[in-house]
Motif scaffolding. Structure first.
Motif, mmCIF file in Angstrom:
data_model
loop_
_atom_site.group_PDB
_atom_site.id
_atom_site.type_symbol
_atom_site.label_atom_id
_atom_site.label_comp_id
_atom_site.label_asym_id
_atom_site.label_seq_id
_atom_site.Cartn_x
_atom_site.Cartn_y
_atom_site.Cartn_z
ATOM 1 N N ILE A 48 22.528 31.686 67.708
ATOM 2 C CA ILE A 48 23.181 33.164 67.596
ATOM 3 C C ILE A 48 21.989 34.093 67.293
ATOM 4 N N SER A 49 21.470 34.668 68.230
ATOM 5 C CA SER A 49 20.387 35.554 67.883
ATOM 6 C C SER A 49 20.848 37.060 67.475
ATOM 7 N N ARG A 50 19.760 37.391 66.575
ATOM 8 C CA ARG A 50 19.981 38.828 66.043
ATOM 9 C C ARG A 50 21.158 39.306 65.076
ATOM 10 N N ALA A 51 21.731 37.884 64.548
ATOM 11 C CA ALA A 51 22.856 38.268 63.725
ATOM 12 C C ALA A 51 22.571 38.943 62.477
ATOM 13 N N GLU A 52 21.399 38.457 61.842
ATOM 14 C CA GLU A 52 20.738 39.019 60.619
ATOM 15 C C GLU A 52 20.499 40.657 60.429
ATOM 16 N N ALA A 61 24.874 41.055 68.406
ATOM 17 C CA ALA A 61 25.122 39.296 68.223
ATOM 18 C C ALA A 61 26.440 39.129 68.820
ATOM 19 N N PHE A 62 26.067 37.718 69.527
ATOM 20 C CA PHE A 62 27.007 37.268 70.371
ATOM 21 C C PHE A 62 27.109 35.762 70.395
ATOM 22 N N GLY A 63 28.481 35.560 69.970
ATOM 23 C CA GLY A 63 28.466 34.033 69.310
ATOM 24 C C GLY A 63 29.187 33.308 70.457
ATOM 25 N N GLY A 100 13.930 41.164 74.072
ATOM 26 C CA GLY A 100 14.868 40.141 73.436
ATOM 27 C C GLY A 100 15.511 40.347 72.045
ATOM 28 N N ALA A 101 14.675 41.406 71.376
ATOM 29 C CA ALA A 101 14.845 41.847 70.244
ATOM 30 C C ALA A 101 16.394 42.757 70.086
ATOM 31 N N CYS A 102 16.368 43.278 71.192
ATOM 32 C CA CYS A 102 17.639 44.111 71.284
ATOM 33 C C CYS A 102 18.415 44.223 72.657
ATOM 34 N N THR A 106 11.949 29.378 65.460
ATOM 35 C CA THR A 106 11.534 28.614 66.911
ATOM 36 C C THR A 106 10.330 28.864 67.397
ATOM 37 N N MET A 107 9.854 28.484 68.471
ATOM 38 C CA MET A 107 8.473 28.775 69.014
ATOM 39 C C MET A 107 8.150 30.144 69.263
ATOM 40 N N MET A 108 9.165 30.912 69.333
ATOM 41 C CA MET A 108 8.792 32.638 69.434
ATOM 42 C C MET A 108 9.871 33.292 68.724
ATOM 43 N N ASN A 109 9.281 34.463 68.430
ATOM 44 C CA ASN A 109 9.760 35.239 67.404
ATOM 45 C C ASN A 109 11.193 35.851 67.919
ATOM 46 N N HIS A 110 12.219 35.433 67.945
ATOM 47 C CA HIS A 110 13.560 35.683 68.322
ATOM 48 C C HIS A 110 14.639 35.910 67.347
ATOM 49 N N ALA A 111 14.559 36.024 66.213
ATOM 50 C CA ALA A 111 15.519 36.286 65.151
ATOM 51 C C ALA A 111 16.898 35.379 65.314
#
Ligand code: FAD
Length: 387
Positions: A156-160, A121-123, A84-86, A206-211
């Motif tokens: 919006i995950s991984r935007a940073e 990132a996917f908005g 999920g990180a990538c 969030t409850m898990m590490n999902h950036a």
């Protein structure tokens, strides 16, 4: 599957598995505790070319099929990691590949393939409209050679941790379109220029590490050449990418499911209570067996969907069914693992609770179970439309 493709797949599994062994449980556990991004893992996976699996060779990728891409992500999760990180780069890139102009593809795809640029990132999702994408409120208004974007996105995950973001926004107000799916457009935004100049990113814990993050647009000006494809056709472009997304996530769930089953087997053979390994008790054995059966059955649907996709055949039903079955199977396997480990299932040092939290996401995102069932009811079974 031919013998040569199954050999290729096994080689791919072995190679990804070997890479993942350099990132053991402790690596993921420490990142989880700190809610930190797996920077080194993502860089290593990128440098090895795996995240460019779906990019055609002419743009510097390896031009593999969705089956191979799905095997890569499956193996990451099967090794105890979190793709999920990538993972998003694999499916977001498809929108640029299918609908981008020759110049856009030439300018960006080789840089993504080479690891110079990240498109992670996917908005899409917005706080007030959620699953009902056609109602989204973010507006991009044409002003000369630019579009001016105003609105807000959430989750919006991984935007940073990305250089680029694929954004979907309304370019024609809902009241002015014939069909509610019209008037949405897709843009490829350069985050390095946008952040601080009309765009703000705020992390969401969030409850898990999902950036994951929330994103605010306040008169963000983006050049017209960030538009992908035709103005107003963004919803269709979004739909075009969904089957790939569903199949890739299904593969990650299969990887998770196999990890839970393997860990449960190992632990239940070693843990001795009442002078016998707990796995000797059918009360422990049968749930593990059932979880295994369901993971393997889900995998068959994922393989079927990936084969159809790679043959260029319709696969909407299979892709959705694969995602639903695999997400259910990995969640069942996660619960079984917690039960098998007893109290230790809750201990951070055993990683079961971490993976349990991670795999839970796939009942909700990127598409929730109810929305898949609704797709099957309406589009596969011909039942009356619900919304
Ligand atoms: C960790 C995380 C990461 C994410 N990453 C991204 C990302 O990178 N980019 C992005 O755009 N989005 C992302 N999302 C958003 C995700 O796709 C949405 O959360 C998901 O699509 C559900 O939307 P919602 O949360 O607004 O739920 P809602 O739309 O509010 O729905 C809430 C619940 O009601 C159900 N429901 C709604 N309508 C119906 C109906 N008609 N019939 C039956 N049930 C219904 C839904 O299935 C859901 O279970 C992420 C979410 C999470 C939690």
């Amino acid at each position: 599957m031919t013998d040569s493709s199954s050999e290729l797949h096994q080689d791919l599994r072995n190679a990804v598995g070997e890479l993942c062994r350099r990132f053991p449980d402790t690596y993921w556990r420490e990142l989880d505790a700190e809610r930190a991004y797996p920077e080194e893992f993502v860089r290593t996976l990128t440098d090895a070319g795996y995240l460019a699996a779906l990019i055609p060779e002419e743009y510097g990728g390896s031009g593999l099929g969705l089956m191979e891409a799905s095997i890569i992500l499956e193996e990451v999760n099967r090794a105890g990691g979190n793709a999920g990180a990538c993972h998003a780069q694999m499916y977001i890139m498809g929108t640029l590949l299918r609908h981008g102009s020759a110049e856009q593809k030439q300018a960006i795809l080789p840089k993504i393939a080479g690891g110079e640029l990240r498109l992670q990132a996917f908005g899409v999702t917005e706080p007030t409209t959620g699953t009902d994408t056609t109602q989204l409120k973010t507006m991009a208004v044409r002003k000369g050679d630019s579009y001016v974007v105003n609105g807000q996105k959430v989750w919006i995950s991984r935007a940073e941790h990305s250089d680029l973001m694929l954004l979907i926004a309304r370019t024609t107000p809902l009241e002015e379109v014939k069909k509610k799916t019209d008037g949405l457009s897709v843009f490829l935004i350069d985050l390095r220029q946008a952040v601080g100049n009309g765009m703000t990113i705020r992390p969401l814990r969030t409850m898990m590490n999902h950036a994951t993050t929330e994103v605010f647009f306040d008169d963000l000006e983006i050049p017209v050449d960030t538009l992908i494809g035709e103005e107003g056709r963004g919803f269709r472009y979004l739909i075009d990418g969904l089957n790939a997304e569903r199949i890739l996530i299904a593969a990650e769930c299969v990887g998770d499911g196999r990890w839970f089953v393997e860990r449960s087997c190992t632990y239940s053979k070693e843990r001795v209570v009442f002078n016998r390994p707990i796995g000797q008790n059918q009360g422990i054995q049968f749930p593990i067996s059932r979880a295994h059966v369901n993971v393997e059955a889900a995998d068959l649907m994922r393989i079927r969907a990936a084969e159809l996709f790679d043959d260029g055949k319709p696969c909407g039903a299979e892709a959705n069914m694969a995602k639903l079955l695999a997400a259910d199977a990995s969640w069942e396997a996660a619960n079984v693992a917690v039960q098998t480990y007893g109290g230790f299932g809750f201990a951070e040092d055993y990683d079961i609770e971490r993976k349990f939290r991670e795999t839970r996401l796939y009942q909700v995102a990127p598409v929730s179970t109810n929305l898949i069932l609704s797709f099957i009811g309406e589009h596969v079974l011909g039942l009356p439309r619900s919304f």
